[in-house]
Design an enzyme around this catalytic site. Structure first.
Site, PDB file in Angstrom:
ATOM      1  N   HIS A 279     -38.601  11.361  90.753  1.00 35.48           N
ATOM      2  CA  HIS A 279     -38.638   9.941  91.120  1.00 35.48           C
ATOM      3  C   HIS A 279     -39.964   9.537  91.756  1.00 35.48           C
ATOM      4  CE1 HIS A 279     -38.014  11.036  95.250  1.00 35.48           C
ATOM      5  NE2 HIS A 279     -37.152  11.920  94.803  1.00 35.48           N
TER       6      HIS A 279
ATOM      7  N   GLU B  70     -30.058  10.437  75.948  1.00 31.37           N
ATOM      8  CA  GLU B  70     -30.761  11.341  76.860  1.00 31.37           C
ATOM      9  C   GLU B  70     -30.050  12.670  77.052  1.00 31.37           C
ATOM     10  OE1 GLU B  70     -31.313   9.466  80.673  1.00 31.37           O
ATOM     11  OE2 GLU B  70     -29.287   8.684  80.744  1.00 31.37           O
TER      12      GLU B  70
ATOM     13  N   ASP C 102     -34.618  12.944  80.670  1.00 26.53           N
ATOM     14  CA  ASP C 102     -33.412  13.762  80.700  1.00 26.53           C
ATOM     15  C   ASP C 102     -33.234  14.528  79.399  1.00 26.53           C
ATOM     16  OD1 ASP C 102     -32.218  13.544  83.274  1.00 26.53           O
ATOM     17  OD2 ASP C 102     -31.883  11.433  82.853  1.00 26.53           O
TER      18      ASP C 102
ATOM     19  N   CYS D  74     -37.843   4.914  76.397  1.00 22.04           N
ATOM     20  CA  CYS D  74     -38.165   4.453  77.748  1.00 22.04           C
ATOM     21  C   CYS D  74     -38.478   5.602  78.709  1.00 22.04           C
ATOM     22  CB  CYS D  74     -37.043   3.591  78.303  1.00 22.04           C
ATOM     23  SG  CYS D  74     -35.517   4.489  78.547  1.00 22.04           S
TER      24      CYS D  74
HETATM   25  C1  PEP Z   1     -34.956   9.196  81.135  1.00 21.08           C
HETATM   26  O1  PEP Z   1     -34.110  10.025  81.458  1.00 21.08           O
HETATM   27  O2  PEP Z   1     -35.859   9.415  80.307  1.00 21.08           O
HETATM   28  C2  PEP Z   1     -34.953   7.847  81.722  1.00 21.08           C
HETATM   29  C3  PEP Z   1     -35.740   6.898  81.280  1.00 21.08           C
HETATM   30  O3  PEP Z   1     -34.142   7.626  82.786  1.00 21.08           O
HETATM   31  P1  PEP Z   1     -34.388   8.177  84.273  1.00 21.08           P
HETATM   32  O4  PEP Z   1     -35.792   8.695  84.360  1.00 21.08           O
HETATM   33  O5  PEP Z   1     -34.131   7.018  85.155  1.00 21.08           O
HETATM   34  O6  PEP Z   1     -33.358   9.247  84.384  1.00 21.08           O
HETATM   35 MG    MG Z   2     -32.332   9.507  82.536  1.00 19.84          MG
END
Ligand code: PEP
Ligand code: MG
Length: 578
Positions: free
Chosen positions: A190, A432, A456, A503
């Site tokens: 994060h 994911e 993920d 994304c």
């Molecule tokens: C991902 O897992 O690629 C994603 C975009 O979601 P997050 O990073 O919030 O888990």
């Molecule tokens: Mg994710």
């Protein structure tokens, strides 16, 4: 001068003085202060002691009320320790004579004291736990105070820390934080995501940078090369200043592209959207030339407050984003709480393996009122713009159906209450989890769009914890197995006329753009500061070349070969960026 190598997770270079955050659960390093700061440190100490004393008196009185006076009296030893003037004198003295931080002085003196206890007869040696407890209490106060200090800075700093929780990053004063260097973490932790959203250079996975720096030291954070240079010499500073200058020129050049379309040289238009965590970031999507919000990570709403957000808190946040987007698309992802996005401290039962545990949609299914509250707010807000809704971590078809059923239930409730909602809100899912990717053709018949969450998807396909610095080199989008899943999802989207967006952070790396477009991807959602560079890359290539690249990559067997091939390819079309 000392050079530390980590993982560069947000590009750019910064030369700035450091603020260091200690972690109370780790060894407190010997950090020196300038002589004129000694009084300030002593003041911080007094403040922390007073706070700890208040906390203990309250604890003693409450315990006495509930369990009787004798039980409450166990805290008298702690209080006596806090009032032991000779002990405290030692701490004060250490700060002054050795010019060290209050944290280090407390830890050093109390550890010495604890050692003395351990040499006493057994019944007294037991007391050592109380000494540790007092040490923790004082340190928590001292460290907590410096964390709060990051909320109202008056000058520019870079932050060095062992780790930062999402709520710590969320509460930092973004105006004055110019860079981050963190011991823990991987490419998609994060902290990395937040740093990219802020557009500040960041390096993670440094192991021990936070114990090697003193507050006020000058530090260079080089997010491109993944380096942190502590107390650099003049020549090194000069070299990085020149790089900074080139970077400023490149950024100026990119700014000129803001209002131009992301179109390839052979006329294929690509949609570039922004990932956001907070409503305040929505404006930045437009400033950077994005065409909408492709991923709104709503769980960050939980990090700003101690209490659970109400339906109106959700609604107001979503309306802010929708209004800022002024008719452009906004894709709201339902809560992805758990694992790295919700501190374990919030959970009643600590999980041994939180990434494989009760996170995301699974957590929502077990906390239906929380889930329904959010969906109500999304549906109400959907009247205000081009909103779509997306479910994270879908692993089975039944989960998707359950989520859609809950959505329909909430819709009916709102209609019965006479609340206006759009009944045709597009519904999508994150791709994911490998099981979902392998079943993409089935899923394609039940959703309006897919959004590929590579962060993920990589973690679960390669069995590599995305936040663990010790396995970070194994975390790569270029693994042929990951690429095959991505290709299948894109193909499935084409076959069933289901929109596909990517994304995850893979999309933020211009090295992958030729490959992704070559595989057929036409929409990407990335951290807003990345949009201009990606647009430049797109405007420098042809789809024909991209397809060639994708075909060649399919013949390669290792991530190393693939990365080096892609790097050479992008260098040929965009040499100025490298
Ligand atoms: C991902 O897992 O690629 C994603 C975009 O979601 P997050 O990073 O919030 O888990
Ligand atoms: Mg994710």
């Amino acid at each position: 001068m000392e050079i530390k190598k980590g993982i560069g997770v947000s590009p750019g270079v910064v030369i700035c003085q450091a603020v260091v955050l200690d972690a109370e659960e780790y060894r407190i390093p010997e950090r020196h202060i300038s002589a004129d700061r000694a009084d300030k440190e002593a003041e911080r100490l007094e403040h922390a002691l007073a706070g700890a004393r208040e906390e203990l008196i309250e604890l003693r009185d409450n315990t006495a009320k509930r369990l009787g006076k004798e039980t409450g009296a166990i805290f008298d030893f702690h209080l006596a320790l806090l009032d032991d003037q000779s002990l405290l004198e030692k701490v004060r003295d250490k700060i002054k004579t050795e010019s060290v931080t209050a944290e280090f002085a407390v830890a050093a003196v109390l550890r010495e004291y604890a050692r003395e206890f351990l040499q006493m007869p057994e019944y007294l040696a037991e007391r050592v736990k109380d000494v540790y407890d007092i040490e923790k209490r004082i340190l928590r106060r001292l460290i907590g105070e410096s964390r709060e200090g990051l909320g109202n800075l008056t000058e520019d700093v870079v932050v060095l820390a062992h780790d930062l929780t999402p709520s710590q990053t969320a509460s930092m004063d973004r105006k004055h934080i110019m860079g981050l260097a963190i011991d823990a973490g991987g490419r998609t932790s994060h902290t990395a995501i937040v740093a990219r959203a802020l557009g500040i250079p960041a390096v993670v996975g440094l192991n021990d940078v936070s114990v090697s720096v003193n507050a006020g030291d000058v530090v260079i954070i080089d997010g491109n090369r993944g380096l942190v240079i502590i107390e650099p010499d003049e020549a090194t500073i000069e070299e990085h200043r020149r790089f900074l200058q080139r970077q400023v020129e490149f950024t100026r050049e990119l700014d000129l592209l803001r209002d131009l379309p992301a179109i390839t040289l052979d006329g294929h238009e690509i949609t570039l959207l922004g990932n956001i965590e907070f409503p305040s970031e929505a404006a930045n999507v437009l400033t950077r030339g994005g065409q909408g919000v492709g991923l709104y990570r709503t769980e960050f709403l939980y990090l700003e407050k101690e209490t659970e957000p109400t339906e109106d808190d959700h609604y107001e946040a979503y309306c802010k984003v929708i209004e800022a987007m002024d008719g452009r698309p906004v894709c709201i992802r339902t809560l992805d709480l758990g694992a790295d996005k919700y501190t374990q401290a919030h959970l009643l039962i600590q999980e041994r393996n939180p990434f494989l545990g009760l996170r995301s949609i699974r957590f929502c299914f077990q906390h239906l009122p929380l889930f329904k509250t959010q969906i109500r707010a999304i549906l109400r807000a959907s009247m205000k713009g081009d909103v779509s809704i997306m479910f994270p971590l879908i692993t089975t078809v039944m989960e998707l159906r359950q989520a859609k059923m809950i959505l329909r239930d909430v819709m009916e409730d709102l209609e019965e209450e006479g609340v206006d909602v759009r009944t045709d809100v597009p519904i999508g899912m994150m791709m994911e989890v490998p099981s979902a990717a392998l079943q993409c053709n089935q899923f394609a018949q039940e959703v309006d769009f897919f959004s590929i969450g590579t962060n993920d998807l990589i973690q679960y396909t390669l069995a590599v914890d995305r936040t663990n610095e010790r396995v970070a080199p194994l975390f790569t989008a270029a693994h042929p197995a990951v690429l095959r899943l991505i290709k299948d999802i894109i193909r499935s989207g084409q076959r069933y006329d289901v929109g596909v967006t990517l994304c995850g952070e893979m999309g933020s790396d211009p090295e992958y753009i030729l490959l992704l477009l070559g595989m057929g991807l036409r929409t990407l959602s990335v951290a807003p500061p990345i949009i201009p560079e990606l647009k430049k890359a797109i405007r420098s290539i042809t789809i024909e070349r991209a397809r060639r690249v994708a075909r060649h990559v399919a013949t390669l067997n290792t991530d190393k070969q693939i990365v080096s091939y892609l790097r050479n390819q992008i260098r040929e079309v965009m040499p100025e960026a490298y």
